[in-house]
Design a protein around this motif. Structure first.
Motif, PDB file in Angstrom:
ATOM      1  N   ASN A  12       0.807  -1.232   0.000  1.00  0.00           N
ATOM      2  CA  ASN A  12       0.000   0.000   0.000  1.00  0.00           C
ATOM      3  C   ASN A  12       0.837   1.278   0.000  1.00  0.00           C
ATOM      4  O   ASN A  12       0.314   2.362   0.221  1.00  0.00           O
ATOM      5  CB  ASN A  12      -1.027   0.024   1.138  1.00  0.00           C
ATOM      6  CG  ASN A  12      -2.176  -0.913   0.872  1.00  0.00           C
ATOM      7  OD1 ASN A  12      -2.469  -1.232  -0.278  1.00  0.00           O
ATOM      8  ND2 ASN A  12      -2.819  -1.368   1.916  1.00  0.00           N
ATOM      9  N   ALA A  13       2.148   1.152  -0.248  1.00  0.00           N
ATOM     10  CA  ALA A  13       3.012   2.322  -0.330  1.00  0.00           C
ATOM     11  C   ALA A  13       2.563   3.232  -1.468  1.00  0.00           C
ATOM     12  O   ALA A  13       2.251   2.773  -2.566  1.00  0.00           O
ATOM     13  CB  ALA A  13       4.466   1.897  -0.559  1.00  0.00           C
ATOM     14  N   PHE A 125       0.794   5.938   2.705  1.00  0.00           N
ATOM     15  CA  PHE A 125       0.190   4.662   2.333  1.00  0.00           C
ATOM     16  C   PHE A 125      -1.279   4.840   1.961  1.00  0.00           C
ATOM     17  O   PHE A 125      -1.977   5.688   2.507  1.00  0.00           O
ATOM     18  CB  PHE A 125       0.294   3.666   3.502  1.00  0.00           C
ATOM     19  CG  PHE A 125       1.711   3.314   3.835  1.00  0.00           C
ATOM     20  CD1 PHE A 125       2.322   2.235   3.234  1.00  0.00           C
ATOM     21  CD2 PHE A 125       2.429   4.076   4.740  1.00  0.00           C
ATOM     22  CE1 PHE A 125       3.642   1.911   3.527  1.00  0.00           C
ATOM     23  CE2 PHE A 125       3.744   3.766   5.044  1.00  0.00           C
ATOM     24  CZ  PHE A 125       4.352   2.686   4.432  1.00  0.00           C
TER      25      PHE A 125
END
Length: 160
Positions: A12-13, A125
């Motif tokens: 989810n970066a 994120f």
């Protein structure tokens, strides 16, 4: 319709130090194609990461800074006020960053996500997509190639 649009890695970066950590030209093309002609909602840091305002889009910037006033942009202090600035009968895109996606998720009807098939060190994120609330409507895989260093998939989620 309120649409969140993002590119996020497997972890989810979104990015690090207010910059994206990958370069995917086809993702940029898709972003431009979908958002052109629409209102786009973003946080101040996301706005400041652009060299100049994005052409043919109306910028709505969420910030706590009361004296923030970039030219030709709407500035508000919350997601509800940002959504009020957008025409009610048109699509509006929430374009980030991480904090803004978290604020926008409860308002979103649709998510246009580019899932980058790698993991990155990041300080921003994308929120978790809860499968009880969201249905994956379609996806399109793109293998890495000479212009793209990573495999990625365009995904469209619709709120259940």
């Amino acid at each position: 319709m309120t649409i969140m649009i993002a590119a996020a890695a497997e972890n989810n970066a979104l990015g690090k130090d207010n910059e994206m950590v990958w370069h995917l030209p086809d993702d940029f093309k898709r972003f431009k194609q979908l958002t052109t002609g629409h209102h786009i909602i973003m946080g101040r840091k996301t706005f400041e990461s652009f060299p100049k305002p994005l052409p043919n889009r109306t910028h709505i910037i969420i910030t706590r800074q009361r004296d923030y006033n970039p030219e030709n942009c709407f500035v508000v202090d919350g997601m509800d006020k940002a959504l009020e600035k957008a025409p009610q009968n048109e699509d509006v895109y929430i374009i980030g960053g991480g904090e803004i996606y978290n604020l926008g998720l409860p308002f979103a009807d649709k998510i246009e996500l580019t899932k980058v098939h790698a993991e990155f060190e990041a300080d921003a994120f994308f929120p978790e997509i809860n499968p009880n609330e969201w249905k994956l409507e379609k996806e399109e895989f793109h293998p890495k190639d000479e212009k793209h260093n990573f495999d990625f998939t365009f995904q469209t989620f619709i709120r259940k």
